[in-house]
Write an enzyme that holds these catalytic residues in place. Structure first.
Site, mmCIF file in Angstrom:
data_model
loop_
_atom_site.group_PDB
_atom_site.id
_atom_site.type_symbol
_atom_site.label_atom_id
_atom_site.label_comp_id
_atom_site.label_asym_id
_atom_site.label_seq_id
_atom_site.Cartn_x
_atom_site.Cartn_y
_atom_site.Cartn_z
ATOM 1 N N TYR A 1 38.862 -11.843 54.028
ATOM 2 C CA TYR A 1 38.514 -12.224 55.397
ATOM 3 C C TYR A 1 37.289 -13.128 55.465
ATOM 4 C CZ TYR A 1 42.016 -8.967 57.087
ATOM 5 O OH TYR A 1 43.205 -8.340 57.352
ATOM 6 N N ASN B 1 45.550 -3.173 65.212
ATOM 7 C CA ASN B 1 46.802 -3.673 65.781
ATOM 8 C C ASN B 1 47.964 -3.613 64.782
ATOM 9 O OD1 ASN B 1 46.214 -5.857 64.144
ATOM 10 N ND2 ASN B 1 45.856 -7.283 65.814
ATOM 11 N N GLU C 1 47.192 -16.223 50.681
ATOM 12 C CA GLU C 1 47.174 -14.771 50.875
ATOM 13 C C GLU C 1 48.121 -14.065 49.920
ATOM 14 O OE1 GLU C 1 45.791 -14.824 55.558
ATOM 15 O OE2 GLU C 1 47.903 -14.463 55.114
ATOM 16 N N LYS D 1 48.343 -2.347 58.328
ATOM 17 C CA LYS D 1 46.931 -1.975 58.347
ATOM 18 C C LYS D 1 46.704 -0.455 58.314
ATOM 19 C CE LYS D 1 45.439 -6.132 60.818
ATOM 20 N NZ LYS D 1 44.733 -6.623 62.020
ATOM 21 N N HIS E 1 48.978 -7.534 59.960
ATOM 22 C CA HIS E 1 48.436 -8.886 59.803
ATOM 23 C C HIS E 1 49.569 -9.747 59.281
ATOM 24 C CE1 HIS E 1 46.065 -12.260 58.161
ATOM 25 N NE2 HIS E 1 46.871 -12.151 57.113
#
Length: 140
Positions: free
Chosen positions: A51, A114, A128, A11, A117
């Site tokens: 998303y 975080n 994905e 990320k 993913h």
């Protein structure tokens, strides 16, 4: 044991801090192989589509804004039980709950930022992976 593929995103919080190599080292040390990888800047449309499952949740717009705030590294990982193996090396979504030695425990800035993913199922991994990669881009 089953050979599987899973999807990963490093990320914007992690790419901003030049952690791609450190995260890749943890991925490879866990026994997973990186068989496709590219650095992209996700567009608003891409983030909203990717998303979309969270579109009705209160954090959706913040998530889209965060994921488009800088470059990300999208990856295809392969290995024995890759989905579970990667989820283990990632650690809990909330880094304060993550086990020592996991990516999120070591590198995350918070629940949203975080650092990584990972797919949560075989079905989602396939979706994905196909969203960001063609078959020709995946070299096993």
């Amino acid at each position: 044991m089953t050979m599987q593929r899973t999807f990963s995103i490093i990320k914007p919080d992690a790419t901003r801090r030049n952690l791609t190599g450190a995260i890749n080292s943890k991925i490879e040390a866990s026994g997973l192989r990186i068989i496709a990888q590219k650095r992209i800047h996700m567009s608003d449309r891409e983030a909203r589509e990717f998303y979309a499952v969270h579109a009705d949740r209160p954090f959706y717009n913040d998530l889209v804004s965060f994921m488009t705030s800088g470059p990300v590294v999208v990856q295809v990982l392969e290995g024995q039980n890759a989905i579970a193996a990667y989820r283990e090396v990632m650690g809990s979504t909330n880094p304060s709950d993550a086990a020592d030695g996991t990516i999120r425990k070591e590198f995350a800035e918070g629940i949203e930022a975080n650092s990584v993913h990972g797919s949560d199922s075989i079905e989602n991994a396939a979706i994905e992976i196909a969203y960001f990669f063609t078959n020709e881009e995946i070299v096993g």
